[in-house]
Motif scaffolding. Structure first.
Motif, mmCIF file in Angstrom:
data_model
loop_
_atom_site.group_PDB
_atom_site.id
_atom_site.type_symbol
_atom_site.label_atom_id
_atom_site.label_comp_id
_atom_site.label_asym_id
_atom_site.label_seq_id
_atom_site.Cartn_x
_atom_site.Cartn_y
_atom_site.Cartn_z
ATOM 1 N N PRO A 8 -17.701 9.954 -9.274
ATOM 2 C CA PRO A 8 -16.887 10.669 -9.399
ATOM 3 C C PRO A 8 -15.952 10.573 -10.996
ATOM 4 C CG PRO A 8 -16.457 10.132 -7.612
ATOM 5 C CD PRO A 8 -18.343 9.727 -7.981
ATOM 6 N N SER A 9 -15.270 10.481 -11.660
ATOM 7 C CA SER A 9 -14.192 9.860 -12.277
ATOM 8 C C SER A 9 -12.803 9.151 -11.852
ATOM 9 C CB SER A 9 -13.195 10.990 -13.506
ATOM 10 O OG SER A 9 -12.279 11.979 -12.574
ATOM 11 N N GLU A 10 -12.181 8.073 -12.623
ATOM 12 C CA GLU A 10 -11.503 7.322 -12.584
ATOM 13 C C GLU A 10 -10.336 7.726 -12.201
ATOM 14 O OE1 GLU A 10 -9.738 3.474 -11.225
ATOM 15 O OE2 GLU A 10 -11.941 4.302 -12.923
ATOM 16 N N GLY A 11 -9.547 7.526 -10.493
ATOM 17 C CA GLY A 11 -8.932 8.271 -9.617
ATOM 18 C C GLY A 11 -9.107 9.295 -8.741
ATOM 19 N N HIS A 12 -10.358 9.534 -8.493
ATOM 20 C CA HIS A 12 -10.847 10.731 -7.884
ATOM 21 C C HIS A 12 -12.415 10.478 -6.975
ATOM 22 C CE1 HIS A 12 -8.764 13.121 -10.918
ATOM 23 N NE2 HIS A 12 -9.137 14.103 -10.580
ATOM 24 N N ALA A 13 -11.411 10.862 -5.481
ATOM 25 C CA ALA A 13 -12.860 10.547 -4.826
ATOM 26 C C ALA A 13 -13.824 11.422 -4.611
ATOM 27 C CB ALA A 13 -13.406 9.755 -3.355
ATOM 28 N N ASP A 14 -14.878 11.970 -3.977
ATOM 29 C CA ASP A 14 -15.937 12.955 -3.264
ATOM 30 C C ASP A 14 -15.868 12.409 -2.211
ATOM 31 O OD1 ASP A 14 -16.351 14.818 -5.847
ATOM 32 O OD2 ASP A 14 -18.062 13.620 -6.421
ATOM 33 N N THR A 61 -4.537 9.815 -7.671
ATOM 34 C CA THR A 61 -3.596 9.729 -8.681
ATOM 35 C C THR A 61 -2.446 10.357 -8.331
ATOM 36 O OG1 THR A 61 -4.256 11.438 -10.528
ATOM 37 C CG2 THR A 61 -5.616 8.551 -10.427
ATOM 38 N N ARG A 62 -2.852 11.606 -7.492
ATOM 39 C CA ARG A 62 -1.653 12.453 -6.935
ATOM 40 C C ARG A 62 -1.046 12.625 -5.562
ATOM 41 N NH1 ARG A 62 -3.562 17.823 -9.667
ATOM 42 N NH2 ARG A 62 -3.034 18.575 -7.864
ATOM 43 N N PRO A 63 -1.225 11.623 -4.947
ATOM 44 C CA PRO A 63 -0.858 11.362 -3.141
ATOM 45 C C PRO A 63 0.163 12.701 -2.789
ATOM 46 C CG PRO A 63 -0.296 9.680 -4.171
ATOM 47 C CD PRO A 63 -0.498 10.265 -5.310
ATOM 48 N N ALA A 64 0.023 12.854 -1.868
ATOM 49 C CA ALA A 64 0.947 13.850 -1.197
ATOM 50 C C ALA A 64 1.583 13.980 0.179
ATOM 51 C CB ALA A 64 0.121 15.473 -1.436
ATOM 52 N N GLY A 65 2.717 14.140 0.652
ATOM 53 C CA GLY A 65 2.798 13.682 2.026
ATOM 54 C C GLY A 65 2.538 12.065 2.618
ATOM 55 N N PRO A 66 1.924 11.951 3.529
ATOM 56 C CA PRO A 66 1.971 11.204 4.569
ATOM 57 C C PRO A 66 1.268 9.513 3.222
ATOM 58 C CG PRO A 66 0.667 13.144 5.596
ATOM 59 C CD PRO A 66 1.406 13.547 4.262
ATOM 60 N N ALA A 67 0.456 10.761 2.841
ATOM 61 C CA ALA A 67 -0.558 9.572 1.879
ATOM 62 C C ALA A 67 1.114 8.902 0.804
ATOM 63 C CB ALA A 67 -1.626 10.236 0.867
ATOM 64 N N ARG A 68 1.495 9.514 -0.055
ATOM 65 C CA ARG A 68 1.983 9.272 -0.992
ATOM 66 C C ARG A 68 2.965 8.141 0.005
ATOM 67 N NH1 ARG A 68 4.806 13.418 -3.085
ATOM 68 N NH2 ARG A 68 4.070 13.211 -4.733
ATOM 69 N N THR A 69 3.924 8.760 0.825
ATOM 70 C CA THR A 69 4.349 7.436 1.550
ATOM 71 C C THR A 69 3.746 6.208 2.296
ATOM 72 O OG1 THR A 69 5.996 9.598 2.576
ATOM 73 C CG2 THR A 69 5.886 7.029 3.929
ATOM 74 N N TRP A 70 2.575 6.586 2.509
ATOM 75 C CA TRP A 70 1.975 4.952 2.618
ATOM 76 C C TRP A 70 1.753 4.095 1.786
ATOM 77 C CZ3 TRP A 70 -2.888 3.879 1.212
ATOM 78 C CH2 TRP A 70 -3.475 2.584 2.306
ATOM 79 N N LEU A 71 1.616 5.019 0.707
ATOM 80 C CA LEU A 71 0.720 4.298 -0.763
ATOM 81 C C LEU A 71 1.730 3.651 -1.345
ATOM 82 C CD1 LEU A 71 -2.025 6.345 -2.826
ATOM 83 C CD2 LEU A 71 -1.877 3.438 -1.272
ATOM 84 N N GLU A 72 3.472 4.433 -1.289
ATOM 85 C CA GLU A 72 4.782 3.649 -1.714
ATOM 86 C C GLU A 72 4.464 2.294 -0.533
ATOM 87 O OE1 GLU A 72 7.288 6.859 -1.591
ATOM 88 O OE2 GLU A 72 6.650 7.861 -3.891
#
Length: 92
Positions: A8-14, A61-72
């Motif tokens: 996958p391209s950078e920042g993406h996962a299959d 590269t575009r986290p939402a919800g719980p992932a955004r909070t966790w990543l931050e």
């Protein structure tokens, strides 16, 4: 890695989910989509014994919800936790 599999391209996962039933695979995919932007899922029979194989691609590269909070919070060098993170496992 198989020859027919492209990275996958950078920042993406299959993501590949194998489950006994389509409903279980869909529930797992829904959790992933709540955390990251994702493509529409594609499902296939998992094999001769039955089951479901579900595939989707996620944009990390575009986290939402719980992932955004966790990543931050995981990027924080101070180790401070925000109230949205909820209690740690060792906290009541």
């Amino acid at each position: 890695m198989h020859d027919d599999t492209e990275l996958p391209s950078e920042g993406h996962a299959d993501v590949r989910v194998v489950a006994a039933t389509p409903e279980v695979a869909r529930r797992v995919a829904e959790v992933v989509r709540r955390c990251f932007a994702a493509t529409e899922q594609r499902s296939y029979p998992a094999g001769p014994e039955g089951g479901t194989l579900l595939r989707l691609s996620v944009d990390t590269t575009r986290p939402a919800g719980p992932a955004r909070t966790w990543l931050e919070s995981s990027d924080s060098a101070s180790g401070e936790r925000s109230p949205e993170d909820g209690p740690r496992r060792d906290e009541p």
